[in-house]
Structures are given as C-alpha cells and as structure tokens.
Write an enzyme that holds these catalytic residues in place. Structure first.
Site, PDB file in Angstrom:
ATOM      1  N   TYR B 145       4.508  52.520  37.213  1.00 39.36           N
ATOM      2  CA  TYR B 145       5.285  51.285  37.414  1.00 39.36           C
ATOM      3  C   TYR B 145       4.474  50.043  37.029  1.00 39.36           C
ATOM      4  CZ  TYR B 145       7.286  47.521  40.376  1.00 39.36           C
ATOM      5  OH  TYR B 145       7.786  46.342  40.863  1.00 39.36           O
ATOM      6  N   ASP B 230       3.195  56.841  47.100  1.00 41.23           N
ATOM      7  CA  ASP B 230       4.350  55.936  47.004  1.00 41.23           C
ATOM      8  C   ASP B 230       5.592  56.816  46.955  1.00 41.23           C
ATOM      9  OD1 ASP B 230       6.522  54.535  45.883  1.00 41.23           O
ATOM     10  OD2 ASP B 230       5.215  53.083  44.917  1.00 41.23           O
ATOM     11  N   ILE B 232       8.868  55.740  47.538  1.00 40.65           N
ATOM     12  CA  ILE B 232      10.024  54.844  47.709  1.00 40.65           C
ATOM     13  C   ILE B 232      11.302  55.391  47.073  1.00 40.65           C
ATOM     14  CG2 ILE B 232       8.507  52.821  47.841  1.00 40.65           C
ATOM     15  CD1 ILE B 232       9.591  51.934  45.118  1.00 40.65           C
ATOM     16  N   LYS B 270      15.052  51.059  47.161  1.00 40.79           N
ATOM     17  CA  LYS B 270      15.604  52.021  46.205  1.00 40.79           C
ATOM     18  C   LYS B 270      16.489  53.034  46.920  1.00 40.79           C
ATOM     19  CE  LYS B 270      12.868  50.014  43.263  1.00 40.79           C
ATOM     20  NZ  LYS B 270      13.390  48.992  42.341  1.00 40.79           N
TER      21      LYS B 270
END
Lengths: 478, 478
Positions: B145, B230, B232, B270
C-alpha cells in the site's frame, strides 16, 4: 524482548504529574451523590457541562442533523464514505463562521484555512511537527496547561522553554520576561522557533489585553519566530473586558506583522463542551503550514459523522447566537457563585473573566514557600477533603501556592457538596485552632507552624473578598 | 520567512506518486452519469460501498443507536463529554467481538487490548512510534500500500525496506526474500525492528496461507523483531480459502512465539465501509505497547459519537452475522462479474479471493519491460480511457505491468460504464490493428512496436480467462 522505541520507554508523555495523578485519584473513587457520597469530586477537569439542556432541545427539533434518523439517513452512505482530508466544505464553513461569531464578528475566518486535527491535542502536535525540528524550542509563558508537554514535545522532540510570569503583576506576559526566556533558550543552544500563548489563559482564566497582544506580535516579528495562539477558550469569556483574538490584532492599523508567522489552535472541546467529539482545528495564515498540516490531518481527521452534526448545528445562526449567549450567562453565574462562596471562607483567587476554572490562591496556607509544601497541601486536599484540584507546579508555575479549580464540569448539587467540603474543612481547622501550637500537631492539614505566623495573623493577609474579620483558613494554618 | 520543519519542507509525505496523482485526475473531472458522463471513473479507491442498504435499514429500526433522536438523546451529554483514552467499554467490547466474528470465532480478542487511533493511518504511525526510533527499519513485502510511506515513515523517521516478492510464485512471501531484505537492511546500517505484513494483501487481493504465516512467525522470532499484521481487509475474504489471522497462528499448538512481538492493525474503513468515521485499532499482545499506544491515542481518538454508534451496531449479534454474510456475498458477486467481464476482452489478473480490488496483469501491453512503459500505459488509461487505476510502481512492485483496479467503490451502473470503456478501448485498438505496424503509430495507446511482438502474437499469451482466440488488447499493443 525486542526493544521498543525511546519514546515508548522514556517518560516524555508527562503522565507522572500531580495533574494526572489527581485524575487517577478521582477515577479510583469518583464521587456520586448516592453510590459514593464520600468519593473524590473532580475539580481538575476543564469541562463545560452547563449548556447541554439547550443543545438537547435543539437536537430533538432537528432530526435531520443526525445520519441515523429517517430524516437524515439518506446522507449516511456519502458521509460514512467521506474521507477527504480537506474536510466537508459545509463543516469548514460552519466552523469558520462560529469562530467569527465567538470573536464578536470583528474578524472573518477563511474556511479554506480550517485544517482538522484530533482535538487541540492533535492540533498542537501538528503545528509543532510543521514548524520545528527535534531540539528546536517554543517559548511558553507560565503557568501553562500541563498537556502541552505531551502535545508539543513528546513525539516531536521539540523543547518548551518557560517564559516566567509572576503574580506580582497578575502573571502578565512582559517583554522583559520574553527576552529573558529567549536568551535562556539561546544559552542552552536551542533554536527558538516560536512562542505559544494561550488566550484566554488556562489555568489563569484571564485574557490577554490588547497591549500585551501587540507586544507579543512585535516580539515574534522582531525575532522572526512563529506565534501559536491557543484560543480554545474563546467562547468562555463571560464578563468584561471583551476577548481580543490574535486574528484581530494582526488586522489592526499600524500593526506590522508577517502573517506567515501566525497560527491559531482551536477546538470545540471547551467552547461547546464536546471533548469526546475530537474537533481540533489548526487555522494558519501561512499557506505552506495549511498545506502541510492538512496532509498531517490524515492522522487525526474528525469523524465524518461528527463533521456532519457540527456542520448542521453551527450553520444554524439562531442556534449559534443563542448558544454563545446562553453559555456566557451560565458560566458567569456559576463563576460568581463559586468565587463568592469561596470568599465567604476566606479563599481568594486571581481576578478572572474567562475559562472553566479559577486560579486559587492558597499561598497563605503553605507550611513554607516551597513546592514541597504545595504538594503537602495538595495531598491533604485530594486525600482528606476529597477534591481533585490541580497544583500550580503541574502548570509550571514558578511560585508555590496556586491551584487550578474547575467549576463548570459538575451540576449544581455536586458544586454545593464541593463547597460544603471546603467550608467544613476550613471550619474544622478553625475550631481546632486554639491554642495554635497545639493545633499544628493535630490539624488534619498537618501543617507545621510557619515562621511567618505573625504576618499571617495580621489584617493585611485578609482576602479582599472575605467578609470575615479573620479568615478561618488563615487561622487553620497557624 | 521563519523556517518550517524538515518534515514540512521535505517530500516524505509521498503525495507525489501516480497513486495520488490518479486521485487528483479523478477529482478535477469526476464521472457522473448525467452531469459528467465523460468524467474519470474512480477505480483507485479501495472503498466498500456495497452494504449500505443493509446498514440503512438497520439504522432506521434502531433510533436508540443515535445520540440525536428522541430515543438516544439522553446519552448525548455523557457521550459528548466522554474523553477517556481507554475508549468506551461497550465500544471496545463490540469491536473485539466483531474482530472475533470476522475471523470465524476461531480466536478471541481481549477488549482491554483494543487501542483507538485515527484510522489505520493513525494506527500504523502509532505502532511505528512505539516500536522504532528514527533510522530504524521495518521490512515490508512488495507490492504494498503506497500510504505506508506516509503512515510509518513520514513523521517517525523510520525506514521501510522492501521484501521483494515476485509474480513467478504469485508474490508469495518466502524465507529467502525475507532473509535477503534483512541482510540488505543491515548492509545499509539500518537496525531492523520489525516486519509488516498485510493480510489480506492490498493490492493483491490474496490471503497469506497458514504455511507462510508460520514462516513469518518463525522468522520474526528468530530475529527477535516485531511483527505488525495489518488485517484491515479481514472481512473482505469472499471466497475460499478461508482467512487465517496471525492471531490464530500464535495460538496454534507447536508454534513457538514470543507474543510480545505481535501487533495487529485493524480498522472499520474497509470491512464495514466507514472510512469517514476514522475507526482505527491497534491490537497488541504486548502490554507495554498497549500502554504506550493508548497514551498516544490522545492524538487520534475515535469521536465518542462514533464510538457510541459503532458500539450499538456491533454489539448486535444479528446485525453483525448478517452484515458479514451479506458483505461477502456482494463482494463475491461483484468480483466475479468484474473479472469475468475483463476476461471477455482478454484481460487477466492475479487469482484472488479477498479485498476490494484486483491486481490486473497488463504486462503484455507494455511497450517494453520498464516502469517508464508502465507509466506510459497508465497515462493512456487515465487520460484517454478515463479510468483511474493505480500502477504497480506506486505499490513498490518490482515488476512493471501490474495495476490495481478497485471494484467495490461504485454502483452497478458506473461499473457497467467502466467495463464498456475498457471494452471500447480494446475493440477500437483491435479494429485499427491491421496492419499492425501502421497501428502502432495511430493507436490511441501510442505504444511503439515491441521487440517481443512475436511472443505476444503467440497463443501462449492468451489469458486463461479469455475465451477469445486472440485478445484485442494483445493485438492493440502490436
């Protein structure tokens, strides 16, 4: 185990201060009129609880202000998805307008300079990250808000250098004090990047007068350093003299100022009493700071749900006008009642016209003129009188004996209990006073006889607010 | 003028990337079916718009979830005033439960380890501030990202060292790649403090399998470095294989792990589609990190208004169960329709089962195998096809020709328009293709003849998804 960072393992957060210790004492035993009538009353929290009936009435009449009502739900999706770091245009417009109204519409704020941040806490850190490198310094007049050490220093590596203000002139910020702090910073090899002033002052409850503001502006222009004006208590000015914002000064005829140096920190936590909503604002006259702070706002954006509510509320002129008037009125009454009641038992405070607290003068109650004695007295107040007030040392005050006491974070009944406790404490020590030398061993204050006892017993120490010929508190400490 | 900070004057924010440039291109000319039918369609935003009808229905039936309804307004005052950095107990309980449910209830989360932050953006920065000093490094598998450069590096001074993953094994994180990155960091005199893995992966849309996760856990334990998971996109896994959280791995028999090294970043941006609400979570198994991150959460607390709503929503079991099922179903359908439609015109992508995007393979369309050629192709797509997709280079991918395309941030009609544009673009170039050499000068792609033209025309380049004997896109580029 794998090492953590120096920030994590150091103590730069500043939580080990009586300011926060007092909160913990409150949290472990919070007062409740029925469940915990002997609990600690929180007078260490600058919270504004007075206007919620007014707000509640408005909310019920405006279901469209919420995203979760039949009237508002059609905006739920677009709002939940909104993540532009510029913020909603209607939110910025409403906040800019509110900021203007709070300052009597004598100055206009540009919505495009409104930058969001996570409360004033986040706003201050953002400004520090924008303006200063690790090891650079900001000057800050004392006494100042204990959280500044966390907000401006902790993760940025910036230093704060106190500008020592004194009770002899009501803690006024003088040019001499500013110059002295500047020189001191230079001697410590710190590059001074700015001056931070809080107006109205927390903890003093006073405002900066026009002349002081002009001096401040000319000082920072001469030194070519930034000025951060923390104006988060702007709407709490409940009595003359009128509040003067730094934004008015720089627009005045005859004031020479490089506007790129001027930055305002604002918030709705105090002026509206919404600390939970985390509406912090950086308002800068410097385009580059606006641009950088906006990028940084990604770390502390205001919830779009809250932006939506605030936009609805603050774009309503009637609401805003009435809210500001109502809030001032209620703060005025509470302040008057509180200071008058204290004066009845001989306690005085710095004359103030703003804020959610008073700066209480207990110098005469100290065993000696030291910060150790201040802490002794503070422990008695928190542990025996069961009031969480905050000692001046936690505000970096350089004279022992001052305490900040908050008056707007409780209902009338709790306030009455707090005042009763103070009265009882004062009278108890008063009664037990004869003979003085005996008392000093028995007193719950555990204060030893002062070398200045004779001074204290003289009429000159009477509080000007006190109708009593001899203040019980004064007697109590003998 | 008075200097600003190095952070403010540097370019560490990383906004000068085609990832963000694409957003700007969209913002200056956003598609609207009626007002701007020729505008840019935003396919660069990993946003989940699919479940809002479901959420809206629930909200209308639960007015008590809002503070601004007759049913909820009695909680307005206490909520607006709530500023405890621990967060509301009911909020933390609800989020912990939701995190468990999203992971199939195979693992439990402790509400006391839930720390708030301003979105995942704030959560990542918080973790970086807790774990690393300026100049320390985290390893991050590529592609990753683009916002990580801002989130983890910008204000912390931390470095990110890529772990190069490759298409030859579907971008799997291998021990060899991890070791290589570790050595590279050491050679650059960086102290490696941790490894950051995104699971499910953004931009790949794939999940880490159990074996990879175990390798990762043993790697970080051997090196005694932290692991940031992570997660998410945890609830966006819409198809088998099932999502495996790092929290499950460390509880497995036979897995040796120092839990103090394990930290999860979570968010509702998200999984629920609420990026505007800024609900970021740090969940750490390390008590000291929980404690420090909680202190830092003062800079990015979740609005208490939003905590209240989320607590109401997520403490409702029916809502959560149905929401998770509904969301997976809608993502599955959209993903299937999108990938199938692309395959009809010969475009393939990495096989994926999660996320709000696909990792589209346009390698065969590059003029040459370089990132310059990738940018050329990207500019054609954004300026002529009017789709904002994100080039692999902005994700630090080390192979040119991959693009992330988001599919859940638009309604069905906009998706249809996007697919029509792709189809038109492909067919137009296909028609204009004879003779190939002529086309290459006339093509809207403006792609010059590839040295690999023969390769491209061979059957081996067909997308496995494509039913066409010769892909128009493939022809277009000849």
């Amino acid at each position: 185990m794998a090492a953590m960072s120096k920030i994590a393992t150091g103590n730069g957060h500043g939580e080990n201060s009586p300011y926060f210790d007092g909160w913990k004492a409150y949290e472990t035993n919070p007062f409740h009129p029925i469940d915990r009538p002997e609990g600690v009353i929180q007078m260490g929290l600058a919270e504004n609880q007075l206007c919620f009936d007014f707000i509640k009435n408005w909310l019920i009449k405006h279901p469209e202000a919420s995203l979760c009502t039949a009237q508002g739900v059609n905006k739920f999706k677009e709002t939940a998805l909104f993540q532009d770091y510029h913020g909603m245009p209607e939110f910025r417009q409403a906040v800019a307008k509110f900021m203007g109204k709070v300052r009597g519409d004598r100055v206009k704020f540009d919505p495009d300079r409104i930058v969001m941040s996570g409360g004033a806490t986040g706003a201050h850190e953002t400004v520090a990250f924008c303006l200063a490198d690790p090891g650079d310094a900001f000057l800050v007049p004392t006494p100042y808000y204990p959280g500044f050490d966390r907000d401006l220093k902790w993760r940025t590596g910036v230093e704060l250098v106190p500008v020592n203000c004194e009770s002899s002139n009501d803690f006024k910020i003088t040019r001499v004090a500013l110059e002295a702090a500047y020189v001191k910073a230079q001697e410590a090899n710190l590059r001074v990047k700015g001056l931070l002033v809080t107006n109205p002052s927390n903890p003093l409850g006073t405002i900066l007068d026009r002349e002081t503001l002009k001096n401040v502006v000319s000082f920072i222009n001469e030194k070519n350093i930034h000025l951060i004006g923390d104006e988060i208590y702007a709407a709490t000015v409940f009595m003359d003299p009128e509040f003067v914002s730094i934004s008015e000064i720089i627009e005045e005829d005859g004031v020479e100022c490089n506007r790129d140096l001027i930055h305002i920190v604002y918030s709705l936590s105090k002026d509206m009493g919404f600390p939970g909503f985390r509406v912090g604002i950086v308002y800068s006259y410097n385009d580059a700071v606006v641009s950088c702070a906006r990028k940084m706002s990604s770390f502390g954006l205001v919830s779009s749900q809250t932006q939506h509510l605030i936009a609805s509320m603050l774009s309503n002129d009637d609401f805003v006008d009435n809210f500001i008037a109502e809030s001032k009125e209620l703060l005025f009454k509470r302040h008057k009642y509180f200071t008058w009641s204290l004066s009845q038992v001989g306690i005085s405070s710095l004359k103030s016209n703003a804020g959610l607290f008073i700066w209480m003068d207990l110098r005469k109650l100290l065993r000696e003129n030291t910060f150790e004695a201040e802490m002794e007295l503070w422990r008695v107040i928190i542990n025996e009188v069961k009031l969480n007030v905050s000692p001046g040392s936690s505000f970096h005050c350089n004279e022992p004996g001052w305490f900040r006491v908050c008056f707007a974070n409780m209902d009338d009944n709790t306030m009455a209990v707090a005042l009763l406790r103070i009265r009882t404490f004062v009278l108890k020590n008063n009664e037990a006073m004869v003979p003085p030398r005996k008392l000093c061993r028995r007193s719950s204050l555990k204060l030893s006889l002062s070398r200045r006892m004779d001074d204290l017993m003289s009429p000159s120490i009477m509080s000007p607010h006190s109708p009593l010929p001899q203040s019980p508190l004064v007697r109590a400490r003998t």
